[in-house]
Design a protein around this motif. Structure first.
Motif, PDB file in Angstrom:
ATOM      1  N   LEU A  13       0.672  -1.148  -0.106  1.00  0.00           N
ATOM      2  CA  LEU A  13       0.077   0.082   0.132  1.00  0.00           C
ATOM      3  C   LEU A  13       1.001   1.297  -0.027  1.00  0.00           C
ATOM      4  CD1 LEU A  13      -2.631  -1.192   2.458  1.00  0.00           C
ATOM      5  CD2 LEU A  13      -2.934  -0.751   0.062  1.00  0.00           C
ATOM      6  N   PRO A  14       0.360   2.192  -0.693  1.00  0.00           N
ATOM      7  CA  PRO A  14      -0.765   2.535  -1.461  1.00  0.00           C
ATOM      8  C   PRO A  14      -0.916   2.034  -2.842  1.00  0.00           C
ATOM      9  CG  PRO A  14       0.397   4.629  -1.424  1.00  0.00           C
ATOM     10  CD  PRO A  14       1.272   3.567  -0.625  1.00  0.00           C
ATOM     11  N   ASN A  15       0.413   1.609  -3.334  1.00  0.00           N
ATOM     12  CA  ASN A  15       0.481   1.229  -4.730  1.00  0.00           C
ATOM     13  C   ASN A  15      -0.233  -0.107  -5.192  1.00  0.00           C
ATOM     14  OD1 ASN A  15       1.910   3.485  -4.663  1.00  0.00           O
ATOM     15  ND2 ASN A  15       3.739   2.649  -6.007  1.00  0.00           N
ATOM     16  N   GLN A  69       0.660 -11.005  -4.576  1.00  0.00           N
ATOM     17  CA  GLN A  69       0.131  -9.799  -3.594  1.00  0.00           C
ATOM     18  C   GLN A  69      -1.095  -9.082  -4.548  1.00  0.00           C
ATOM     19  OE1 GLN A  69       3.272 -10.460  -4.510  1.00  0.00           O
ATOM     20  NE2 GLN A  69       4.624  -9.852  -2.465  1.00  0.00           N
ATOM     21  N   GLN A  70      -0.703  -8.735  -5.882  1.00  0.00           N
ATOM     22  CA  GLN A  70      -2.041  -7.805  -6.465  1.00  0.00           C
ATOM     23  C   GLN A  70      -3.285  -8.843  -6.795  1.00  0.00           C
ATOM     24  OE1 GLN A  70       0.523  -6.919 -10.030  1.00  0.00           O
ATOM     25  NE2 GLN A  70       1.583  -5.164  -8.862  1.00  0.00           N
ATOM     26  N   ASN A 130      -5.891   3.964  -4.484  1.00  0.00           N
ATOM     27  CA  ASN A 130      -6.965   4.626  -3.325  1.00  0.00           C
ATOM     28  C   ASN A 130      -8.066   4.801  -3.616  1.00  0.00           C
ATOM     29  OD1 ASN A 130      -4.343   4.412  -1.608  1.00  0.00           O
ATOM     30  ND2 ASN A 130      -3.716   6.470  -2.494  1.00  0.00           N
ATOM     31  N   GLY A 131      -8.571   4.197  -4.601  1.00  0.00           N
ATOM     32  CA  GLY A 131     -10.079   4.542  -5.066  1.00  0.00           C
ATOM     33  C   GLY A 131     -11.046   3.369  -4.748  1.00  0.00           C
TER      34      GLY A 131
END
Length: 682
Positions: free
Chosen positions: A201-203, A247-248, A310-311
């Motif tokens: 996070l945040p990426n 992870q993604q 972050n949305g």
């Protein structure tokens, strides 16, 4: 003898033309003409065949006269009439449509060194990935075009489209839609592109494009989700399926399963319910698009989602609407696009459970009904009269090419009947949906809080101390009401700038908060602690700032521009400042360009430093300040400037005797910033 020779010559010409696919006499068209010639195989000395999964190189020309007049095949060597003339690589695309005689294609525009060539085709924004939609299975030839245009008219992104006629290797191929491919791009799905290093996070939170779809091609299934019928397969589109990290995958899968659990639990809380995970308006509009069309493949196949960093998770863009509005694979025994079923719960391609669970949530259904009924109002895109008008206009656009298309492929028994049936379907479908959705009275009179976007610094002036302009951006939001406002779940709806207010955050009455692009730099430059930091940056040309609550109720809306009549705040050292919070901040006339070097939150300014007398007045007004005044502006209630004067003193007098009776606003600029006062002319 001579007549026989002439007759044989005519037969030869007809046969030769038909064999080469140009029997439809395409010499001119009211539509753009796309001419594709693949590279020649040195062994066979023939044009290379276009196949699936392996792209071949070709040259493409698009004939489109700039003045909109008729395009001629003979224009192919006249540069001013060529919308594109260059290299591409191309392949057959699609799933079941690949098996049809008329093929759909995907292609990329290239430079001579085979690198991507971002270009504008047929007035669409620059990109390099495109689709030639063959309009498969659709005897009306307008279903995709209608659906994508309606979605955009509803305020969503959907692929832009343009009708054209296509010739490939000297063979006429018929009527096509040249359209955008769904991908991350500022003019398409406006989200950030991730890399394999974005694993924390945040990426790791974005951006993603994910779809529920068939498992054609080599793309593996990322996960499946529970369904009330057949579990749908979810597939990565962005990041690339071959590159997505564990992870993604786990992160974005978790977002979908959080939506599933909260919708199943009927949890509509802004802090931890389904509105905290999804952009509710996008899910509502996605359902409306699919249900109006009664799309039997909707929710299960060709169903896209996207999520910005972050949305919130968003539904869409819509894709593949050929089997809709009463049309289906009738030759294969299917007849599923009915006027009297919900496609999200008809027992077939229902998609994930969360679609039905959302519909069964009373609050979500209320907003779904409200939005549906708004779109049916006079002048709105789903109003039946507007739909008919759009359909008729579209039919007129393709009427000339329609004849050649049918001569080539012979798949349209009676186009006028097809269009008549489509209109009748829409009329019946609209009535059925309106009756089933029912009342929306419980969400029709929502009182939104008194929050106003009051300052916007979209292209700050950089300096030696602060060399990065983007780090200096900010937005000020002011609470003009008399009570503290709970900001839980409020967010900016439009993609391009992302910020969601955290749970239990508040703003006191008559106070302001700042959101900054870089909170650390903002503090260093202005000496003020930003309330929060938004993701991405404000556009230097134009951007929509739409502040909404968790269900999408609009609290404030501003769309600024860097051109007149908007004040000059584009890299000039100024920022946009609302003259007065009582004015309509969607109007350029309600804003002024304020100095960027001094920034004081208006809640910190002592307005007693400035006195105005007499007020009300009928003649002369004197403005006196404890600080030296540098500039005075006077505006009427419409935001029009009626006086602008520089000053170098502590007092300034204005003659109001020639002004009409009413309310005026005066802005006073001094070394501590800008403040606004109201003056009443009697």
């Amino acid at each position: 003898m001579q007549n026989k020779l002439i007759f044989k010559l005519i037969l030869f010409i007809v046969f030769f033309s038909y064999y080469n696919g140009i029997s439809q006499a395409l010499t001119s068209s009211n539509l753009p003409i796309v001419i594709i010639s693949t590279e020649v195989d040195p062994i066979t000395n023939q044009n290379t065949e276009i196949i699936d999964e392996f792209r071949v190189t070709a040259n493409m020309k698009i004939i489109k006269r700039p003045d909109g007049t008729t395009n001629y095949l003979t224009d192919s060597n006249i540069t001013p009439y060529l919308n594109y003339d260059g290299k591409i690589d191309i392949e057959i695309r699609g799933s079941s449509s690949q098996g049809l005689p008329k093929k759909p294609y995907g292609f990329s525009t290239l430079l001579e060194d085979n690198s991507n060539n971002n270009v504008s085709l047929l007035d669409m924004p620059k990109e390099n990935d495109w689709v030639l939609n063959s309009l498969a299975y659709d005897p009306s030839l307008i279903r995709d075009y209608l659906s994508y245009n309606l979605s955009r008219q509803m305020g969503n992104y959907a692929p832009r489209t343009a009708y054209c006629e296509v010739i490939i290797n000297n063979k006429y191929q018929g009527l096509y839609l040249l359209q955008e491919k769904i991908k991350a791009d500022s003019n398409r799905v406006n989200i950030l592109k991730m890399t394999t290093t974005d694993n924390t996070l945040p990426n790791i939170s974005g951006g993603y494009i994910t779809k529920a779809d068939k498992t054609t091609g080599d793309d593996p299934v990322a996960w499946t989700m529970p369904s009330y019928s057949w579990p749908p397969n979810f597939i990565h589109d962005l990041p690339n399926p071959a590159e997505v990290t564990t992870q993604q995958n786990d992160y974005i899968k978790g977002q979908f399963f959080s939506l599933a659990s909260t919708s199943k639990a009927n949890n509509s809380s802004f802090s931890n319910g389904y509105p905290s995970f999804i952009d509710v308006p996008s899910f509502i509009d996605f359902m409306i698009s699919n249900e109006l069309a009664s799309n039997p493949d909707g929710y299960q196949f060709s169903t896209y989602f996207h999520k910005e960093r972050n949305g919130k998770l968003r539904a869409g863009p819509i894709w593949d609407f050929n089997l809709t509005y009463g049309n289906d694979l009738f030759d294969s025994g299917y007849d599923r696009s009915k006027t009297d079923v919900w496609q999200f719960s008809d027992g077939e391609n229902d998609g994930a459970k969360f679609w039905t669970d959302l519909y069964n949530n009373a609050t979500f259904k209320c907003y779904l009904s409200r939005r549906w009924n708004q779109l049916l109002e006079s002048g709105q895109p789903l109003n039946y009269a507007i739909l008919v008008q759009f359909i008729d206009k579209t039919v007129n656009i393709i009427s000339e090419a329609l004849v050649r298309e049918n001569e080539k492929w012979g798949r349209i028994p009676d186009h006028s009947i097809e269009i008549s049936n489509l209109k009748a379907f829409l009329s019946t479908r609209i009535s059925w949906m309106t009756n089933r959705l029912g009342s929306f009275s419980n969400c029709n009179s929502i009182v939104t809080p008194s929050l106003v976007i009051n300052k916007i610094n979209y292209n700050p002036l950089k300096s030696t101390d602060f060399p990065e302009s983007n780090d200096l951006e900010f937005i000020e939001i002011k609470n003009t009401g008399t009570t503290t406002i709970n900001l839980t779940g409020y967010y900016f709806k439009e993609l391009g700038l992302t910020y969601i207010f955290p749970p239990n955050s508040t703003i006191s009455s008559n106070k302001s908060i700042y959101l900054a692009s870089n909170s650390t730099v903002f503090k260093e430059k202005y000496g003020i602690t930003a309330f929060g930091q938004f993701t991405r940056n404000l556009s230097n040309s134009s951007q929509k700032l739409v502040l909404v609550d968790g269900f999408g109720n609009v609290i404030d809306y501003v769309e600024y521009f860097d051109k007149s009549p908007w004040p000059d705040a584009d890299g000039s050292g100024n920022y946009l400042q609302l003259i007065n919070t009582t004015l309509d901040n969607s109007l350029a006339s309600s804003w002024v360009a304020a100095n960027n070097e001094t920034l004081l939150n208006t809640s910190f300014i002592d307005n007693e430093d400035v006195s105005i007398y007499p007020n009300p007045t009928s003649h002369i007004v004197t403005i006196r300040s404890k600080n030296q005044i540098s500039k005075i502006n006077v505006f009427d209630v419409l935001g029009s400037i009626i006086l602008s004067a520089n000053s170098n003193s502590y007092s300034f007098s204005i003659d109001f005797s020639s002004y009409s009776k009413g309310i005026y606003f005066v802005t006073i600029l001094d070394e501590f910033g800008l403040r606004t006062k109201k003056i009443v002319k009697q």
